[in-house]
Write an enzyme that holds these catalytic residues in place. Structure first.
Site, PDB file in Angstrom:
ATOM      1  N   GLU A 123     -27.253   1.781  49.733  1.00  0.00           N
ATOM      2  CA  GLU A 123     -27.613   2.621  48.594  1.00  0.00           C
ATOM      3  C   GLU A 123     -27.110   4.080  48.638  1.00  0.00           C
ATOM      4  O   GLU A 123     -27.155   4.658  49.776  1.00  0.00           O
ATOM      5  CB  GLU A 123     -29.216   2.694  48.584  1.00  0.00           C
ATOM      6  CG  GLU A 123     -29.250   1.169  48.059  1.00  0.00           C
ATOM      7  CD  GLU A 123     -31.133   0.919  47.822  1.00  0.00           C
ATOM      8  OE1 GLU A 123     -31.409   0.481  46.940  1.00  0.00           O
ATOM      9  OE2 GLU A 123     -31.809   1.781  48.568  1.00  0.00           O
ATOM     10  N   CYS A 136     -27.096  11.824  47.855  1.00  0.00           N
ATOM     11  CA  CYS A 136     -27.512  11.414  49.362  1.00  0.00           C
ATOM     12  C   CYS A 136     -26.749  10.115  49.450  1.00  0.00           C
ATOM     13  O   CYS A 136     -27.080   9.188  48.943  1.00  0.00           O
ATOM     14  CB  CYS A 136     -29.005  11.280  48.968  1.00  0.00           C
ATOM     15  SG  CYS A 136     -29.852  10.622  50.540  1.00  0.00           S
ATOM     16  N   CYS A 143     -29.963   0.341  59.533  1.00  0.00           N
ATOM     17  CA  CYS A 143     -30.170   1.410  60.825  1.00  0.00           C
ATOM     18  C   CYS A 143     -30.814   0.783  61.935  1.00  0.00           C
ATOM     19  O   CYS A 143     -31.683  -0.066  61.954  1.00  0.00           O
ATOM     20  CB  CYS A 143     -31.010   2.486  60.071  1.00  0.00           C
ATOM     21  SG  CYS A 143     -31.520   4.003  61.300  1.00  0.00           S
ATOM     22  N   CYS A 147     -37.431   3.603  63.122  1.00  0.00           N
ATOM     23  CA  CYS A 147     -38.683   4.431  62.849  1.00  0.00           C
ATOM     24  C   CYS A 147     -39.749   3.615  61.960  1.00  0.00           C
ATOM     25  O   CYS A 147     -39.292   3.040  60.957  1.00  0.00           O
ATOM     26  CB  CYS A 147     -38.215   5.670  62.227  1.00  0.00           C
ATOM     27  SG  CYS A 147     -36.989   6.562  63.171  1.00  0.00           S
ATOM     28  N   CYS A 150     -40.055   4.122  58.055  1.00  0.00           N
ATOM     29  CA  CYS A 150     -39.062   4.244  57.309  1.00  0.00           C
ATOM     30  C   CYS A 150     -38.397   2.694  56.723  1.00  0.00           C
ATOM     31  O   CYS A 150     -38.496   1.835  57.801  1.00  0.00           O
ATOM     32  CB  CYS A 150     -37.834   4.866  57.993  1.00  0.00           C
ATOM     33  SG  CYS A 150     -36.310   4.905  57.138  1.00  0.00           S
ATOM     34  N   GLY A 198     -29.037   4.630  57.368  1.00  0.00           N
ATOM     35  CA  GLY A 198     -28.274   4.559  58.624  1.00  0.00           C
ATOM     36  C   GLY A 198     -28.545   6.122  59.428  1.00  0.00           C
ATOM     37  O   GLY A 198     -28.948   7.042  58.887  1.00  0.00           O
ATOM     38  N   GLU A 199     -28.074   6.111  60.546  1.00  0.00           N
ATOM     39  CA  GLU A 199     -28.251   7.180  61.675  1.00  0.00           C
ATOM     40  C   GLU A 199     -26.746   7.865  61.476  1.00  0.00           C
ATOM     41  O   GLU A 199     -25.941   7.033  62.466  1.00  0.00           O
ATOM     42  CB  GLU A 199     -28.746   6.738  62.733  1.00  0.00           C
ATOM     43  CG  GLU A 199     -28.573   7.707  64.134  1.00  0.00           C
ATOM     44  CD  GLU A 199     -29.045   9.196  63.594  1.00  0.00           C
ATOM     45  OE1 GLU A 199     -30.048   9.345  62.881  1.00  0.00           O
ATOM     46  OE2 GLU A 199     -28.333  10.291  64.062  1.00  0.00           O
ATOM     47  N   SER A 232     -28.225  14.582  58.791  1.00  0.00           N
ATOM     48  CA  SER A 232     -29.625  14.399  59.399  1.00  0.00           C
ATOM     49  C   SER A 232     -29.553  13.492  60.579  1.00  0.00           C
ATOM     50  O   SER A 232     -28.819  12.257  60.479  1.00  0.00           O
ATOM     51  CB  SER A 232     -30.390  14.083  58.034  1.00  0.00           C
ATOM     52  OG  SER A 232     -31.839  13.708  58.694  1.00  0.00           O
ATOM     53  N   SER A 255     -34.573  15.050  62.369  1.00  0.00           N
ATOM     54  CA  SER A 255     -35.904  14.518  62.038  1.00  0.00           C
ATOM     55  C   SER A 255     -37.020  14.399  63.192  1.00  0.00           C
ATOM     56  O   SER A 255     -36.938  13.600  64.059  1.00  0.00           O
ATOM     57  CB  SER A 255     -35.441  13.072  61.374  1.00  0.00           C
ATOM     58  OG  SER A 255     -34.809  13.157  60.549  1.00  0.00           O
ATOM     59  N   LEU A 256     -37.676  15.489  63.100  1.00  0.00           N
ATOM     60  CA  LEU A 256     -38.769  15.389  64.237  1.00  0.00           C
ATOM     61  C   LEU A 256     -40.058  14.936  64.081  1.00  0.00           C
ATOM     62  O   LEU A 256     -40.252  14.076  64.851  1.00  0.00           O
ATOM     63  CB  LEU A 256     -38.983  17.069  64.427  1.00  0.00           C
ATOM     64  CG  LEU A 256     -39.548  17.577  65.717  1.00  0.00           C
ATOM     65  CD1 LEU A 256     -38.305  17.297  66.780  1.00  0.00           C
ATOM     66  CD2 LEU A 256     -39.933  18.882  65.958  1.00  0.00           C
ATOM     67  N   HIS A 257     -40.655  14.944  63.142  1.00  0.00           N
ATOM     68  CA  HIS A 257     -41.883  14.451  62.843  1.00  0.00           C
ATOM     69  C   HIS A 257     -43.042  14.399  63.756  1.00  0.00           C
ATOM     70  O   HIS A 257     -44.158  14.001  63.204  1.00  0.00           O
ATOM     71  CB  HIS A 257     -41.608  12.626  62.426  1.00  0.00           C
ATOM     72  CG  HIS A 257     -40.330  12.462  61.381  1.00  0.00           C
ATOM     73  ND1 HIS A 257     -40.491  13.119  60.196  1.00  0.00           N
ATOM     74  CD2 HIS A 257     -39.531  12.008  61.406  1.00  0.00           C
ATOM     75  CE1 HIS A 257     -39.379  12.810  59.537  1.00  0.00           C
ATOM     76  NE2 HIS A 257     -38.748  12.131  60.286  1.00  0.00           N
ATOM     77  N   ASN A 331     -43.503   8.854  51.706  1.00  0.00           N
ATOM     78  CA  ASN A 331     -43.165   7.987  50.747  1.00  0.00           C
ATOM     79  C   ASN A 331     -43.771   6.739  51.174  1.00  0.00           C
ATOM     80  O   ASN A 331     -43.363   6.390  52.268  1.00  0.00           O
ATOM     81  CB  ASN A 331     -41.823   7.997  50.139  1.00  0.00           C
ATOM     82  CG  ASN A 331     -41.255   9.590  49.650  1.00  0.00           C
ATOM     83  OD1 ASN A 331     -41.934   9.981  48.752  1.00  0.00           O
ATOM     84  ND2 ASN A 331     -40.146  10.140  50.284  1.00  0.00           N
ATOM     85  N   CYS A 374     -36.890   9.672  50.293  1.00  0.00           N
ATOM     86  CA  CYS A 374     -36.491   9.592  51.671  1.00  0.00           C
ATOM     87  C   CYS A 374     -37.207   8.374  52.337  1.00  0.00           C
ATOM     88  O   CYS A 374     -38.465   8.344  52.050  1.00  0.00           O
ATOM     89  CB  CYS A 374     -37.026  10.943  52.359  1.00  0.00           C
ATOM     90  SG  CYS A 374     -36.353  12.356  51.712  1.00  0.00           S
TER      91      CYS A 374
HETATM   92  N1  SAH Z   1     -31.328   8.335  60.273  1.00  0.00           N
HETATM   93  C1  SAH Z   1     -31.276   9.987  59.761  1.00  0.00           C
HETATM   94  C2  SAH Z   1     -30.916   9.922  58.224  1.00  0.00           C
HETATM   95  C3  SAH Z   1     -31.943   9.505  57.633  1.00  0.00           C
HETATM   96  S1  SAH Z   1     -32.439  10.769  56.593  1.00  0.00           S
HETATM   97  C4  SAH Z   1     -32.390  10.594  60.101  1.00  0.00           C
HETATM   98  O1  SAH Z   1     -33.564   9.940  60.463  1.00  0.00           O
HETATM   99  O2  SAH Z   1     -32.552  11.870  60.044  1.00  0.00           O
HETATM  100  C5  SAH Z   1     -33.942  10.325  55.810  1.00  0.00           C
HETATM  101  C6  SAH Z   1     -34.997  11.280  56.174  1.00  0.00           C
HETATM  102  O3  SAH Z   1     -36.122  10.756  55.539  1.00  0.00           O
HETATM  103  C7  SAH Z   1     -35.392  11.405  57.658  1.00  0.00           C
HETATM  104  O4  SAH Z   1     -36.029  12.717  57.957  1.00  0.00           O
HETATM  105  C8  SAH Z   1     -36.408  10.381  57.765  1.00  0.00           C
HETATM  106  O5  SAH Z   1     -37.077  10.742  59.068  1.00  0.00           O
HETATM  107  C9  SAH Z   1     -37.399  10.497  56.512  1.00  0.00           C
HETATM  108  N2  SAH Z   1     -38.088   9.318  56.200  1.00  0.00           N
HETATM  109  C10 SAH Z   1     -37.796   8.245  56.481  1.00  0.00           C
HETATM  110  N3  SAH Z   1     -38.821   7.374  56.040  1.00  0.00           N
HETATM  111  C11 SAH Z   1     -39.475   8.174  55.252  1.00  0.00           C
HETATM  112  C12 SAH Z   1     -40.645   8.090  54.541  1.00  0.00           C
HETATM  113  N4  SAH Z   1     -41.377   6.774  54.376  1.00  0.00           N
HETATM  114  N5  SAH Z   1     -41.310   9.104  53.784  1.00  0.00           N
HETATM  115  C13 SAH Z   1     -40.759  10.355  53.970  1.00  0.00           C
HETATM  116  N6  SAH Z   1     -39.721  10.582  54.799  1.00  0.00           N
HETATM  117  C14 SAH Z   1     -39.265   9.573  55.353  1.00  0.00           C
END
Ligand code: SAH
Length: 383
Positions: A123, A136, A143, A147, A150, A198-199, A232, A255-257, A331, A374
């Site tokens: 997508e 985007c 992927c 995570c 996601c 994807g990563e 990212s 993507s730290l989180h 999300n 996201c």
């Molecule tokens: N794999 C890469 C590229 C994806 S970017 C990465 O992880 O950075 C997509 C972004 O959305 C990342 O920062 C990811 O962690 C974040 N993301 C994934 N699931 C999400 C969700 N359910 N709600 C908000 N952000 C989310």
């Protein structure tokens, strides 16, 4: 994309006895067909001379694709009629077929589900704002990073996208804008974010080549500014270092989180391999080499990573560095028990980061209602 012409590959007659074809959607194995966007201009010249054409045909074809967003031989009136089909078959094979389009925000957010040559689904999302248009894009079908919050991570990895398959998503958006199909009048793609499926750093060579194709000037590429491209990553440290050495001026998003390894080990499983301090060290090196501010992505998950002490810990890790924090209200994704933080917790998180002198923005949740925000890209043919 043009679904009309089948790839030339299909015309190859095999002397081998026919083997049973697997009855899966992804039945066709192998690589996507070669496309001019996979090649730099020198290699495109070689390819056209291999077809018995003069080398400047490579520039003509490239202008059609990267400058006019067309891949149809009929549109290429500057090419001899007799050569058009052969050149297009060899260098502009159809790669992605639009399977479904979903729009919201009065048509200014548009998600496209694409089907690859082998049935793989990806997508892309176009988002038009008053001052810019962001595409985007996906870099892989599925992927492998797993995570748990996601949607893409839940399905696992299908395959890497080719350079041209990545570029084709942007060209498709550029075409829609150029012909005025997105409300707001004719426009251009100004920004590209590798934040779809994807990563990107796990498909390194194709992603870096795609960045070059997107940002090199026409006819070599599309001519989008490097500074308007964001890659990212979950934090694949060796790839971040490699990217720094490419001397591209693209923005790196990490993507730290979570600021602590204990939690990040579960939210971003690759953290078991590269810890928070290693990821941030690689990011600061990237900032030092490129001069670009690092974007720290942090999805706020209610009662999971949104505590005040984690905001303070994050602030202390980032303060004094060339970084800003992009908070993403979580999300919703199917089957997940997690939800976005309460507004008060989100406000407090922002306040504490700001108290550490760390710039912070809260990302909008564009595309939520079409599962285009996201982490919601899951590429199902039928919802
Ligand atoms: N794999 C890469 C590229 C994806 S970017 C990465 O992880 O950075 C997509 C972004 O959305 C990342 O920062 C990811 O962690 C974040 N993301 C994934 N699931 C999400 C969700 N359910 N709600 C908000 N952000 C989310």
């Amino acid at each position: 994309m043009s679904p009309a012409r089948p790839p030339a590959r299909d015309a190859v007659v095999s002397a081998q006895p026919a083997r049973p074809v697997p009855l899966t959607l992804a039945g066709r194995r192998g690589r996507p067909p070669r496309h001019l966007a996979d090649l730099d201009l020198a290699a495109r010249r070689e390819a056209v001379t291999g077809l018995g054409e003069p080398p400047f045909r490579a520039v003509q074809l490239s202008r059609h694709f990267f400058g006019r967003y067309t891949e149809h031989p009929d549109d290429m009136s500057d090419l001899p009629r007799t050569s058009r089909a052969a050149l297009a078959d060899a260098l502009l094979p159809p790669l992605l077929t639009a399977e479904r389009e979903l729009s919201c925000d009065e048509g200014t957010t548009r998600k496209t589900l694409w089907r690859g040559f082998d049935g793989a689904l990806v997508e892309s999302v176009l988002m038009r704002y008053p001052d810019r248009v962001t595409m985007c894009v996906s870099s892989q079908a599925g992927c492998g990073m797993a995570c748990p919050f996601c949607a893409t991570g839940q399905a696992g990895l299908t395959r890497n996208l080719s350079t041209a398959e990545i570029v084709a998503q942007v060209v498709a958006g550029a075409r829609l804008l150029a012909v005025g199909q997105i409300p707001g009048g004719p426009g251009r793609v100004s920004n590209v974010v590798f934040m779809g499926m994807g990563e990107p750093m796990a498909n390194y060579a194709n992603v870096v080549a795609a960045v070059r194709r997107l940002t090199d000037p026409v006819p070599e590429g599309m001519g989008i500014s490097q500074r308007s491209v964001t890659v990212s990553t979950v934090g694949l440290v060796p790839a971040i270092s490699r990217l720094a050495a490419e001397r591209l001026s693209v923005t790196l998003a990490v993507s730290l989180h979570a600021p602590d390894d204990k939690l990040r080990d579960t939210l971003v499983p690759v953290n078991r391999r590269w810890k928070v301090d290693e990821v941030l060290t690689a990011a600061w090196d990237y900032a030092a080499v490129t001069g670009r501010r690092i974007s720290i992505e942090y999805a706020l998950i209610r009662d999971v990573n949104d505590q005040a002490w984690r905001a303070d810990l994050l602030g202390s890790l980032l303060t004094g560095h060339l970084a800003h924090v992009n908070l993403i209200p979580l999300n919703p994704t199917p089957g997940s028990k997690w939800t976005a933080s309460r507004p008060a917790a989100q406000r407090e998180f922002v306040r504490r980061l700001e108290a550490h002198g760390v710039p912070v923005t809260v990302r909008d949740t564009r595309g939520r209602e079409i599962d285009g925000a996201c982490g919601q890209l899951a590429a199902q043919a039928r919802p």
